[in-house]
Design an enzyme around this catalytic site. Sequence first.
Site, short mmCIF file in Angstrom:
data_model
loop_
_atom_site.label_atom_id
_atom_site.label_comp_id
_atom_site.label_asym_id
_atom_site.label_seq_id
_atom_site.Cartn_x
_atom_site.Cartn_y
_atom_site.Cartn_z
N SER A 1 0.83 -1.20 0.00
CA SER A 1 0.00 0.00 0.00
C SER A 1 0.88 1.26 0.00
O SER A 1 1.70 1.44 -0.88
CB SER A 1 -0.95 -0.04 1.21
N ASP B 1 -5.66 -2.70 -3.10
CA ASP B 1 -4.67 -2.50 -2.04
C ASP B 1 -3.99 -3.80 -1.60
O ASP B 1 -4.63 -4.74 -1.14
CB ASP B 1 -5.39 -1.87 -0.85
#
Length: 679
Positions: free
Chosen positions: A62, A317
């Site tokens: 991320s 993500d």
Amino acid sequence: MTTTSDNVFNIGFALSGAISAGAYTAGVLDFFIQALNAWEQERNESGVPQHRAVIQVITGASAGAITGALGVVALARGIRPQPFTAAEKQSWAITPGSAAQSYRCVLPSLYETWVVRPRMVDPAGGLDFLSSQDLEKRHANVVSGLNAALLDEIKEKALISHPNDTLPTAAPPYSYIADNLHVYMTASNLRGIPYTVSFGNSTYGMQTHGDRVHYIIDGLGRGESARNDWLTADSGRELCVDTLPAAGQKLTPEWDRYGTCALASSAFPIGLAPRVLSAQLDEYTKRSYPVPGGLASIKPSFPIAFGPDGFVFLSVDGGVVNNNPFDFAQCALMPEPHAVPTEAAVADRAVIMVSPFPDPPTFLPEGKPTAELVAVMQALFPTLIDQARFKAAELIPAMDPDDYSRFLIAPERNINDVEQRYKIACGLLSGFGGFLDEKYRAFDFQLGRRNCQQFLRATFGLAASNKIVAPLEGQTTCLLAGELEKYAIVPCLGDALPEVPLPQWPQMSEADFALLMRRIRGRLDKIIPHFVRAQTTSRFFRLLGRIGLYLGKSRVLEYVRLAILTDLVRRDQIAGWQLPTSLDQRGDDVRAVLAELASPSFSFRTQDGIAASTHLTREFVAETLAALQEAGIRKPLRVWRGPVSGREVFTLESRKPGWFKSLPVIHEVANWFDVPAIG
């Protein structure tokens, strides 16, 4: 076994997911590079340590993936120290008698990537997360709540050099970066990777969604690369920093993919747009897996043949499946961790995990969540995230105080030797709040630099008997703070020696908060018609849907406003809510009470409800509520008390019922249509 020369300490970075708190991680990486570079500049001076520390691998999930990937690019552009402005110097604090750090950063493009550009509202009217360019086309799909085109702009500006860049004070190749630097970025593959597992005379079909990309960066360093069977067997794409586009040039397809992989790893579901990635088949068939004990090879069983673009999939993500990619960094450095010496006297490698969110997750009280559909759905996503982050194989070694093969850098904020409750400014709104104001991200960047400096001075060291630092005996400048028998692995010398200051705790202005809410309203106005159109082709149902959403829009906006305000108040990050001196001694607890009164989850609060939510005593809550009702208390702090549905309740005066709604008959009718939530 990973092997390098006897006087080299090998380092891997594992950069956790952090949303906007990636600004903290970027600050850590920025100062670590400054310290390594300052050491290199001082190397020919008398008494300077001659051993080496070499970064071999950077893994990220991320926000950590963006920091790692674009940090590599920033480093490729050269070390470019940027001094603090006069205004910045007025709001900082350092230890009395200490010299202050001169530089805000040494990797300015990384600073721009994390501090300047990722904003909800651009005061100059440029592209930001609440812009609506992605919704201008009549039949545009709503792919995310925020305008993720801003991330594409950030990617391009980071990957393409600027014509007005200052001359670097140091440039690649660096002796403290491996000549083959391994970069791993995690991704959550929504298409999935299928496997067929054999069990004796039968088979079992399985599928994983935990994916990753692996790059081998050439030309950035000239340090000796670590070699081991795990890395040799693992597939990876080679990329040379010499091929980065210069000012005025376009991105090459491979560098564009590299940047997109970082964006894919940070594509927080719903908030930011998912990304399409592609990979060749051998990136899966020739893959080393991060499992305890070393090498493991599992062949995927794709049911179809792929075209020229290979395996194409939608990614969100990477932190959803693997938010702390310690495992990849560990395998790159030590594929058989049980065979690696980890004591301070013999350790020669370590993984440094940077995690901006060290606070424990919320432990729900008894009876929560309730056995009700919506409550269970709300609790499910945090449950999956928490479970994905719990890795016993990594946690058990980390609990060993004598293990010097793994370290953690996490936010610490002390004022007058008192540890503050809220460590980072970007922690509000579960990490999204840092995008609300540049001051939050600037604070966390400097806190990351400050904490990294403290880590190098007080924690990151080896016993005096370790062969790597043994020649340092008698060099007091390299002793760890408070440790007479341990020496720094990376000493703070030269321009890395002065103390990194602690900036003033940042606050958002009330005017900026009002502007933010206007921009959120504008974004919602653009999303509604596109969202309704995508759900049905019926004009009638589209009309009904649009009417329903517009009727509920004001309530949604008020909920969002109060949700943001609640966290801003709780963390003392909005101006105009300063406490009176009489309440400042327990300021964090008082603000916790005020935040509960602002919470959109309830119309009114009881003393018992506030005490249960804040874990404060009922007596303290009662005293605080009474103090906030006194005549001298001004808005917005002033509390209203009154009877509702036969109960004594409290709320902020700004939320109290109007005089018309308080009339007995009107009050009963209003409650019949909209029962107030009391808790």
